[in-house]
Design a protein around this motif. Structure first.
Motif, mmCIF file in Angstrom:
data_model
loop_
_atom_site.group_PDB
_atom_site.id
_atom_site.type_symbol
_atom_site.label_atom_id
_atom_site.label_comp_id
_atom_site.label_asym_id
_atom_site.label_seq_id
_atom_site.Cartn_x
_atom_site.Cartn_y
_atom_site.Cartn_z
ATOM 1 N N LYS A 133 -5.899 3.923 4.239
ATOM 2 C CA LYS A 133 -4.688 2.272 3.918
ATOM 3 C C LYS A 133 -4.180 2.746 5.181
ATOM 4 O O LYS A 133 -3.503 1.615 5.575
ATOM 5 C CB LYS A 133 -3.803 2.560 3.004
ATOM 6 N N ASP A 166 0.552 -0.983 -0.078
ATOM 7 C CA ASP A 166 -0.348 0.224 -0.084
ATOM 8 C C ASP A 166 0.734 1.127 -0.117
ATOM 9 O O ASP A 166 0.296 2.089 -0.754
ATOM 10 C CB ASP A 166 -0.653 0.170 0.843
ATOM 11 N N CYS A 190 0.861 4.543 -2.485
ATOM 12 C CA CYS A 190 0.241 5.039 -2.264
ATOM 13 C C CYS A 190 1.563 6.013 -2.336
ATOM 14 O O CYS A 190 0.661 7.655 -2.848
ATOM 15 C CB CYS A 190 -0.296 5.536 -0.737
ATOM 16 N N GLU A 239 -0.290 10.250 1.839
ATOM 17 C CA GLU A 239 -1.686 9.581 0.348
ATOM 18 C C GLU A 239 -1.989 8.698 0.977
ATOM 19 O O GLU A 239 -4.005 7.762 0.732
ATOM 20 C CB GLU A 239 -0.912 9.875 -0.822
ATOM 21 N N ALA A 240 -1.571 7.116 1.520
ATOM 22 C CA ALA A 240 -1.751 6.186 2.562
ATOM 23 C C ALA A 240 -3.453 6.797 3.154
ATOM 24 O O ALA A 240 -4.254 6.088 3.117
ATOM 25 C CB ALA A 240 -1.097 5.858 3.148
ATOM 26 N N GLN A 297 -6.178 7.816 1.596
ATOM 27 C CA GLN A 297 -7.153 6.548 0.700
ATOM 28 C C GLN A 297 -7.739 5.816 1.657
ATOM 29 O O GLN A 297 -8.810 4.184 1.790
ATOM 30 C CB GLN A 297 -6.087 5.698 -0.455
#
Length: 349
Positions: A327, A312, A316, A321-322, A325
């Motif tokens: 994650k 992930d 990402c 960004e992770a 999202q």
């Protein structure tokens, strides 16, 4: 070729010889565990420091046929006993310059002889323990007798297996009994990797079913002298050399990774501008155990672990960004850490 492989593995220059000198010589080196994930994470975060997982290898004097019957040298036996696993090197290369002690090259025969020496060494320990237990049971108080009798039955089972030339690692031993016998450090109970040392022109893609047929045992073949030559090359010449021999990567990289796996170990990561680091824990470790691997204070004050899988992270591109999202997730102290997890431990002092 045992010391040749050790030199290649560790970029050391321990002296090599055709035969064991008979002296108790032990060379030790700590090497990085090759892991491309560390390199990729390091490029992503551009940290001031990058730290890889480590594994220690000990080059112990060669074992000669019949050596265990007279008793292993104490230093050699102690060195083998303290290791978590054994790497058993057997010769499969022909050489007019290096004659074989038995007159011919037969790695299967040599492996059988080596294992027999380990069996004899373990049997000597078992027989001494049985003798002491039998004497101890006669003098023991009623409250102690049951424990001693249980251990006696176990040791008698071990003796029968070893006398039949079976490795103790092939027996089904309960977790409780493993704890009971841990202090004996039986050699044939340790995980083992058989390394078949080939000549430069031999093909490592060979059938090794004869070498890896036991529980807690694996095998691989490599060209020791070629691997040592690769290890001694300047970094900028390695890729060209590997390409000329059509080698994807040095076999020693695989050997180190397989050794790491054989020990039941895995890596998790911590990342940031200061450092990208691979940490070592046993497979099945919990989040609080992983925190303790970083620092005991983190385990004591553990609150939660922020967890992001390596895949992930790559998908990402950034932690932000992770998180966006979904994650990046929070896990409790009993979460089972997965190989490649990226952790950030929340804790209170």
């Amino acid at each position: 070729g045992k010391t040749t492989i050790f030199n290649a593995l560790t970029r050391s220059d321990a002296a090599t010889a055709a035969f064991s000198s008979g002296r108790s010589e032990i060379h030790t080196a700590v090497v990085d565990v090759p892991d491309p994930r560390v390199e990729i994470l390091s490029r992503m975060f551009n940290p001031r420091k990058t730290t890889r997982a480590k594994i220690q290898f000990n080059d112990i004097s060669g074992v000669a046929k019949g050596q265990a019957q007279g008793g292993f040298d104490t230093q050699v036996l102690n060195a083998m006993s303290k290791c978590d696993a054994l790497l058993e090197v057997v010769r499969a290369f022909e050489s007019e310059q290096v004659t074989h002690a038995d007159g011919s090259v037969d790695p299967a025969r040599d492996l059988g002889a080596l294992r027999l020496e380990l069996i004899i060494a373990d049997l000597a320990i078992v027989e001494r323990r049985i003798e002491r237990l039998e004497g101890g049971i006669k003098k023991a108080r009623a409250s102690e007798k049951a424990v001693l009798e249980h251990e006696l039955v176990l040791m008698q089972q071990f003796a029968r297996a070893l006398e039949s030339e079976r490795l103790l690692g092939d027996l089904d031993i309960s977790a409780e009994d493993e704890l009971l016998i841990r202090g004996f450090q039986f050699l044939t109970l340790k995980p083992s990797m058989v390394v078949v040392n080939l000549g430069e022109d031999d093909n490592p893609a060979m059938d090794l079913s004869w070498a890896g047929s036991h529980k807690h045992n694996t095998a691989l073949a490599l060209r020791g002298s070629l691997e040592m030559e690769i290890a001694q090359l300047p970094e900028d010449e390695v890729a060209m050399f590997l390409e000329s021999y059509q080698i994807a990567e040095p076999s020693l990289n695989l050997m180190v990774r397989e050794s790491y796996n054989l020990l039941g170990l895995m890596s998790f990561f911590t990342v940031g501008e200061d450092e990208v680091r691979a940490w070592t824990v046993r497979r099945g470790a919990t989040a609080v155990e992983a925190a303790g691997a970083i620092h005991t204070d983190l385990a004591r004050g553990f609150i939660r672990a922020e967890v992001l899988s390596y895949d992930d992270m790559i998908a990402c591109g950034t932690i932000a960004e992770a998180r966006k999202q979904g994650k990046l997730r929070l896990e409790g102290r009993d979460y089972i850490v997965q190989d490649g997890d990226i952790l950030n431990i929340r804790f209170a002092l």
